[in-house]
Design a protein around this motif. Structure first.
Motif, mmCIF file in Angstrom:
data_model
loop_
_atom_site.group_PDB
_atom_site.id
_atom_site.type_symbol
_atom_site.label_atom_id
_atom_site.label_comp_id
_atom_site.label_asym_id
_atom_site.label_seq_id
_atom_site.Cartn_x
_atom_site.Cartn_y
_atom_site.Cartn_z
ATOM 1 N N THR A 187 0.965 -1.316 0.117
ATOM 2 C CA THR A 187 0.089 0.053 -0.060
ATOM 3 C C THR A 187 0.840 1.114 0.147
ATOM 4 O O THR A 187 1.860 1.234 0.639
ATOM 5 C CB THR A 187 -1.016 0.096 1.238
ATOM 6 N N PRO A 188 0.435 2.384 -0.628
ATOM 7 C CA PRO A 188 1.242 3.387 -0.794
ATOM 8 C C PRO A 188 1.356 4.423 0.311
ATOM 9 O O PRO A 188 0.424 4.367 1.221
ATOM 10 C CB PRO A 188 0.678 4.273 -1.966
ATOM 11 N N ILE A 189 2.019 5.382 0.280
ATOM 12 C CA ILE A 189 2.004 6.426 1.186
ATOM 13 C C ILE A 189 0.912 7.544 0.777
ATOM 14 O O ILE A 189 0.835 7.914 -0.540
ATOM 15 C CB ILE A 189 3.252 7.279 1.289
ATOM 16 N N VAL A 190 0.056 7.943 1.578
ATOM 17 C CA VAL A 190 -1.036 9.007 1.069
ATOM 18 C C VAL A 190 -1.249 9.925 2.228
ATOM 19 O O VAL A 190 -0.655 9.992 3.407
ATOM 20 C CB VAL A 190 -2.278 8.132 1.023
ATOM 21 N N GLN A 191 -1.965 10.926 1.723
ATOM 22 C CA GLN A 191 -1.842 12.065 2.903
ATOM 23 C C GLN A 191 -3.439 12.385 3.190
ATOM 24 O O GLN A 191 -4.223 12.035 2.265
ATOM 25 C CB GLN A 191 -1.413 13.224 2.445
ATOM 26 N N HIS A 192 -3.805 12.971 4.243
ATOM 27 C CA HIS A 192 -5.053 13.044 4.912
ATOM 28 C C HIS A 192 -5.817 14.245 3.840
ATOM 29 O O HIS A 192 -6.996 14.130 3.939
ATOM 30 C CB HIS A 192 -5.055 13.545 6.355
ATOM 31 N N CYS A 193 -5.074 15.202 3.589
ATOM 32 C CA CYS A 193 -5.791 16.460 2.892
ATOM 33 C C CYS A 193 -6.938 17.056 3.410
ATOM 34 O O CYS A 193 -8.027 17.253 2.747
ATOM 35 C CB CYS A 193 -6.292 15.779 1.404
ATOM 36 N N HIS A 194 -6.919 17.141 4.823
ATOM 37 C CA HIS A 194 -7.848 17.953 5.441
ATOM 38 C C HIS A 194 -8.053 19.339 4.593
ATOM 39 O O HIS A 194 -6.795 19.690 4.370
ATOM 40 C CB HIS A 194 -7.928 18.271 6.886
ATOM 41 N N ILE A 195 -9.137 20.097 4.458
ATOM 42 C CA ILE A 195 -9.035 21.122 3.598
ATOM 43 C C ILE A 195 -8.327 22.348 4.394
ATOM 44 O O ILE A 195 -7.925 23.358 3.729
ATOM 45 C CB ILE A 195 -10.421 21.551 3.008
ATOM 46 N N HIS A 288 1.432 5.359 6.614
ATOM 47 C CA HIS A 288 2.378 4.558 6.530
ATOM 48 C C HIS A 288 2.189 3.762 5.198
ATOM 49 O O HIS A 288 1.116 3.313 5.143
ATOM 50 C CB HIS A 288 2.571 3.621 7.741
ATOM 51 N N ALA A 289 3.020 3.674 4.390
ATOM 52 C CA ALA A 289 3.176 2.692 3.313
ATOM 53 C C ALA A 289 3.471 1.274 4.125
ATOM 54 O O ALA A 289 4.485 1.241 4.940
ATOM 55 C CB ALA A 289 4.393 3.092 2.311
ATOM 56 N N MET A 290 2.712 0.332 3.555
ATOM 57 C CA MET A 290 3.066 -1.281 4.104
ATOM 58 C C MET A 290 3.247 -2.141 3.211
ATOM 59 O O MET A 290 2.836 -1.909 2.117
ATOM 60 C CB MET A 290 2.114 -1.535 5.180
ATOM 61 N N GLU A 668 -4.722 7.825 -5.412
ATOM 62 C CA GLU A 668 -3.853 8.715 -4.615
ATOM 63 C C GLU A 668 -2.656 8.037 -4.123
ATOM 64 O O GLU A 668 -2.357 6.787 -3.711
ATOM 65 C CB GLU A 668 -4.719 9.028 -3.152
ATOM 66 N N PHE A 669 -1.485 8.651 -4.406
ATOM 67 C CA PHE A 669 -0.174 8.289 -3.639
ATOM 68 C C PHE A 669 0.849 9.467 -3.819
ATOM 69 O O PHE A 669 0.583 10.272 -4.596
ATOM 70 C CB PHE A 669 0.289 7.197 -4.720
ATOM 71 N N LEU A 670 1.774 9.399 -2.884
ATOM 72 C CA LEU A 670 2.762 10.460 -2.805
ATOM 73 C C LEU A 670 4.107 9.812 -3.472
ATOM 74 O O LEU A 670 4.431 8.808 -3.361
ATOM 75 C CB LEU A 670 2.927 10.814 -1.366
ATOM 76 N N LYS A 671 4.479 10.595 -4.271
ATOM 77 C CA LYS A 671 5.627 10.445 -4.998
ATOM 78 C C LYS A 671 7.038 11.137 -4.801
ATOM 79 O O LYS A 671 6.905 12.326 -4.222
ATOM 80 C CB LYS A 671 5.313 10.833 -6.615
ATOM 81 N N PHE A 672 7.917 10.515 -4.529
ATOM 82 C CA PHE A 672 9.297 11.191 -4.177
ATOM 83 C C PHE A 672 10.342 10.852 -5.191
ATOM 84 O O PHE A 672 10.447 9.737 -5.931
ATOM 85 C CB PHE A 672 9.769 10.266 -2.748
ATOM 86 N N ASP A 673 11.442 11.898 -5.319
ATOM 87 C CA ASP A 673 12.448 11.735 -5.957
ATOM 88 C C ASP A 673 13.226 10.759 -5.422
ATOM 89 O O ASP A 673 13.756 10.992 -4.211
ATOM 90 C CB ASP A 673 12.902 13.202 -6.214
ATOM 91 N N PRO A 674 13.834 9.822 -6.182
ATOM 92 C CA PRO A 674 14.500 8.635 -5.567
ATOM 93 C C PRO A 674 16.007 9.257 -5.197
ATOM 94 O O PRO A 674 16.606 8.857 -4.382
ATOM 95 C CB PRO A 674 14.601 7.735 -6.574
ATOM 96 N N LYS A 675 16.481 10.354 -5.758
ATOM 97 C CA LYS A 675 17.833 10.780 -5.701
ATOM 98 C C LYS A 675 17.819 11.706 -4.332
ATOM 99 O O LYS A 675 18.763 11.570 -3.646
ATOM 100 C CB LYS A 675 18.167 11.497 -6.807
ATOM 101 N N THR A 676 16.755 12.500 -4.324
ATOM 102 C CA THR A 676 16.711 13.493 -3.184
ATOM 103 C C THR A 676 15.897 13.301 -1.914
ATOM 104 O O THR A 676 15.911 13.852 -0.826
ATOM 105 C CB THR A 676 16.573 15.001 -3.388
ATOM 106 N N GLY A 677 14.897 12.253 -2.143
ATOM 107 C CA GLY A 677 13.886 12.143 -1.304
ATOM 108 C C GLY A 677 12.797 13.205 -1.075
ATOM 109 O O GLY A 677 12.006 13.346 -0.103
ATOM 110 N N ARG A 678 12.782 14.141 -1.966
ATOM 111 C CA ARG A 678 12.015 15.105 -2.116
ATOM 112 C C ARG A 678 10.421 14.622 -2.633
ATOM 113 O O ARG A 678 10.364 14.110 -3.608
ATOM 114 C CB ARG A 678 12.463 16.341 -2.899
ATOM 115 N N MET A 679 9.331 15.033 -1.832
ATOM 116 C CA MET A 679 8.096 15.029 -2.457
ATOM 117 C C MET A 679 7.787 15.731 -3.480
ATOM 118 O O MET A 679 7.986 16.955 -3.704
ATOM 119 C CB MET A 679 7.082 15.189 -1.153
#
Ligand code: FES
Ligand code: FES
Lengths: 762, 163
Positions: A187-195, A288-290, A668-679
């Motif tokens: 399962t991926p990393i996702v976010q709550h996105c409360h407005i 949490h991604a699991m 939904e999923f959050l994506k990260f730059d594999p080189k820097t770890g930046r979202m």
């Protein structure tokens, strides 16, 4: 009882449709200083030096604080009740600002300025020197023996490892004639996105630090701020006004501890610390991604003989809620199908990704996806009926979990399944859709779940409530439990009115929590409010009623035991005729020259029980194979949450959870730059949460077995609706195409890969 | 940076404000005008929480410069209730249908629904969904919001036909 079970309108609806409802940012005064946090631009390393000269020269800068200036105190941030037992305390692994950088966007310095623009300009002018190391982004990398420790206290990067075994997996799996099915699910990393974004403002008054914050857990945040600053609990006061959604993200201390500290740096002047949307994504908490590896041994009669699960949870940079989530997940694995020998193994691992924390249903959407996908993998390989197989193995009434002792006091799961399967025409369609060809194919899928209502016996469950009678016979209702959009204020009002014999308009609920005056409650999390805090409300309303009747008894020269309150009138027990209005009793009680008595009640409920809620999702989808898209044609959640307190708000919770579940399953999923770890997709355009156009018509239904342990027969409802949606969609895709996908979201990118692999597209 | 005098009509009243030329209409409405129904959810035109009507059309006020409001007519949620506090039918429908949860997106949705409920065109549910797709809600799953808008527009069409 007529109030409980009705569709009473929300008590806060009018304020919210008129714009009168005040949220944290609406309360900020005009001369408030503005703070902004400098976030690291590396994911792993150390801050070695700052050059602040240019930043200080920006007009309007009041103070600059760096990681070298803050108190040398490590503190925990999780919204758990504090444990007085050292072994069970949350992990204290961060400072207000960190020299040791552990994720891209770590908090390393802060600027306080007279206005937004000065703060933003100064922030840009701070120069940072780092000692940089390669980011460690996956659990696999972090667990390598050569991996650099992210926290020196945990040299192997494993935050916690836990395991359990019920029976002997080894032995049980040797039984002759068993069918073995194995699968890996992610399962991926996702976010709550409360407005409403994460925000607070802080100031000092009467020698105390006051933080007004958008939080789910005011009393816990007070404790955390006191720990972070090294001051007494009583030196901190947290005020929580209306909040624009939380979903677990605000079940953590976010901006509050730093903001509490920043106001002390400027003599107690008010300081606002409001994150941007991008910071809310990257610098608060995520889900949490699991990764799960499941092995099942099934008997020819369709019962589990033995199962094992290995679970790996990506914690990110700081512990936050840490192992509690994956532990909950592997426990859920055991509880849903408590048959045969079961073995569980769970790891929570630090990486250089954003910190994972609580999010709606706390680890269960993750295991729900894995387990229910796995069950369909079993039935598709063995030919068992998906409903029959589940019914044979699922939790039944009277089940006692061997480890937590949580007992199944009531269950309507079987009825939920029947209701849902009838609605969708499951059996017939599943057969019909099994062997389709062509570019457009349909499928039906289902998934079930069980969910613990509160956190007992893992953590303390305590809640207090206060009611104060007014001279007009109405009453203030004050609870430490927080309204976060879920409708808690409304159901507390209903519960108090029902119990005290008042009409709901005579209950004045105080929505704002202020830790200086609000009774203690651990806050809005789990799905505990109606169950735990609801019992505190019930007890308090009973106690208030007893006191009113005692006074009325004196006035009427009657035995209070013969009296009751119905619709704001004191009556003879079991009779309707008014003897005296409560208002008259209240007026006399306050102003009597001979016996003035300010009638009030306060009760604590220390809950030492728990109970399971259940439910099911059925979905029908259409898959466009060349386009790699899924269209949801019909979707229904059926819930057993015990007795429903308010039908309208309950449906609202189910719809909202289903919508979040659709996002979890499809987009939904959050994506990260594999080189820097930046979202990479830290905004609401690139992060695809469901819009009104993406969301199909949602159907919610209930079965209502009365739970003997809930204050009104009720059980968890707030979190569960998200749980079964993603696996139901995935199982519908399996029915439609024969392709068993082991991860979510089922977005076109993933479907293209999976369909290509299966030879459906070339 | 320069400040500029802006004259516009807000909720039916002529108003004048000195605004920083860099500030957004959202900042002017929340700050100078004290209209807190204009919610701040992203600042970059993604969430719709700050939606107001400018000359009758919905805009994200966070990405609309305050100085562009010169001479414009602006309506915020506050402008839907009358001076005595009586609320409009669309606000009542949001209450009745249970379309409100945390309420943070609510002002934006109500403002986005005004062109729908005042239109002669009978919007179907799919069309309503399309019209409000620029407003995000994480709490409700949108069903009850669509219900509230659909019900109000049907009621208004009926009322127009009757009169
Ligand atoms: S605040 Fe304007 S669109 Fe989000
Ligand atoms: S009601 Fe909370 S975001 Fe819509």
């Amino acid at each position: 009882m007529q109030i409980i079970g009705s569709a009473m309108h929300r008590v806060d609806a009018r304020d919210k449709v008129t714009g009168h409802a005040k949220y944290t940012e609406d309360l900020i005064g005009p001369h408030t200083l503005v703070a902004k946090v400098l976030h690291s631009t590396i994911a792993n390393g150390m801050v070695t030096a700052f050059d602040l000269e240019e930043a200080w020269s920006v007009p309007g800068v009041v103070d600059i604080v760096t990681c070298f200036d803050v108190p040398d105190i490590q503190f925990p941030t999780a919204g758990h009740p504090w444990s007085t037992d050292k072994k069970h305390q949350d992990i204290a692994d961060r400072k207000l600002l960190n020299t040791r950088v552990r994720c891209y966007g770590d908090d390393i310095a802060a600027v306080i300025a007279e206005n937004e623009i000065a703060a933003a300009n100064a922030l840009r002018k701070i120069k940072v020197q780092y000692e940089e190391h390669a980011p460690i982004l996956t659990v696999e990398e972090a667990m390598k023996s050569t991996a650099m420790p992210i926290h020196e206290e945990r040299p192997d990067n494993i935050v916690v490892h836990s395991s359990y075994e019920i029976g002997s997996f080894e032995e049980a799996s040797k039984e002759p004639g068993l069918i073995r099915v194995e699968g890996t699910y992610e399962t991926p990393i996702v976010q709550h996105c409360h407005i409403e974004i994460a925000n607070s403002f802080a100031y000092m008054e009467a020698g105390k630090i006051v933080v007004v914050s958008s939080t789910q857990i005011p009393h816990i945040v007070r404790r955390i701020c006191s720990q972070a600053l090294g001051v007494g609990f009583g030196d901190i006061r947290i005020i929580k006004p209306y909040i624009g959604g939380g979903f677990g993200n605000k079940q953590d201390a976010l901006t509050e501890p730093l903001n509490a500290y920043l106001t002390t740096r400027v003599g107690g002047r008010p300081v606002k610390l409001a994150y941007t949307r991008e910071e809310t994504f990257a610098c608060t908490r995520v889900r949490h991604a699991m990764e799960f590896h499941i092995v099942s041994y099934i008997r020819p009669d369709g019962t589990f003989a033995a199962r094992s699960i290995d679970a790996y949870s990506n914690q990110g940079a700081y512990a936050s809620h840490a192992h509690a989530l994956v532990a909950n997940a592997v426990n859920g694995f055991r509880m849903m199908y408590p048959v045969g020998a079961i073995k569980g193994n769970a790891y929570t691992v630090y990486t250089n990704l954003p910190t994972a924390g609580a999010m709606r249903a706390y680890g269960i959407p993750q295991i729900g996806f894995a387990m229910e996908a796995h069950v369909d993998d079993i039935v598709s390989r063995t030919g068992f009926d998906p409903i029959g197989f589940r019914k044979r193995n699922m939790m039944k009434l009277g089940y006692v979990d061997p480890i937590t002792t949580i007992t199944c006091h009531s269950t309507g799961l079987e009825e939920c399944i029947e209701k849902g399967s009838r609605h969708i025409g499951f059996a017939e369609k599943r057969m019909r859709y099994a062997a389709q060809t062509g570019p457009l194919r349909r499928g039906v899928g289902m998934a079930i779940f069980c969910y613990k209502t509160g956190v007992y016996p893992i953590s303390l469950e305590t809640s207090a409530c206060r009611m104060i009678l007014n001279q007009d016979g109405s009453a203030q209702l004050q609870v430490g439990a927080t309204e976060i959009g879920q409708g808690a204020d409304t159901v507390f009002t209903m519960m108090a009115a029902e119990t005290a014999g008042f009409t709901p308009d005579k209950i004045h609920l105080i929505s704002t929590q202020d830790t200086d005056v609000t009774p203690y409650d651990t806050g809005a999390y789990a799905s505990r409010q109606t169950y735990v805090s609801g019992m505190a409300v019930k007890k308090t309303a009973e106690s208030l009623k007893t006191k009113i009747l005692a006074y009325a008894g004196k006035m009427l020269h009657k035995d209070p035991w013969d009296l009751d309150i119905k619709e704001n009138q004191v009556v003879h027990r079991n009779q309707e005729k008014s003897l005296i209005p409560v208002a008259e009793v209240a007026l006399e009680a306050c102003y009597s020259l001979t016996d003035s008595n300010h009638i009030a009640a306060e009760e604590t409920h220390h809950c030492s029980d728990n109970t399971y809620a259940f439910g099911v999702c059925f979905a029908e989808i259409e898959v466009d194979i060349p386009m790699c898209t899924i269209k949801v044609l019909d979707i229904l959640n059926v819930h057993d949450s015990g007795r429903i307190i308010n039908r309208q708000t309950a449906e609202g919770q189910v719809h909202g959870g289903m919508s979040m579940g659709l996002g979890y399953g499809l987009t939904e999923f959050l994506k990260f730059d594999p080189k820097t770890g930046r979202m990479l997709n830290d905004n609401l355009l690139d992060y695809k949460l469901m819009t009104a156009m993406d969301t199909p018509e949602l159907h919610a239904a209930f079965v209502e077995p009365e739970d003997p342990t809930g204050p009104f027969g009720n059980k968890a409802l707030g979190e569960p609706p998200i749980i079964p949606v993603a696996p139901a969609l995935r199982n519908a895709l399996l029915n439609a195409t024969g392709v068993a996908v082991g991860s979510i979201p089922l977005n076109p990118e993933k479907l293209f890969f999976e369909f290509s692999k299966a030879g459906l597209i070339r | 940076m320069a400040n500029k005098l802006i004259t516009c009509t807000i909720n039916g009243k002529k108003k004048e404000y000195f605004v920083d030329v860099r500030s957004s209409l959202m900042e002017m409405l929340r700050g100078s005008a004290g209209l807190d129904s204009v919610k701040h959810g992203c600042d970059v035109g993604e969430c719709g929480a700050c939606t107001v009507l400018i000359d009758g059309l919905p805009y994200n006020s966070c990405i609309y410069l305050a100085i562009w409001a010169e001479g414009k007519t602006i309506l915020t949620l506050e402008g839907l209730s009358d001076v005595k506090g009586a609320i409009s039918d669309i606000q009542q429908a949001f209450i009745d249908e249970g379309a409100v949860q945390c309420g943070f997106c609510t002002p934006g949705f109500i403002m986005s629904s005004i062109p729908i409920i005042t239109s002669e065109h009978p919007y179907g549910r799919e069309e309503i969904r399309k019209q409000i797709a620029g407003n995000l809600c994480r709490c409700t799953g949108y069903v009850k919001i669509v219900d509230a808008i659909e019900k109000t527009q049907k009621k208004r069409i009926r009322e127009r036909q009757e009169s």
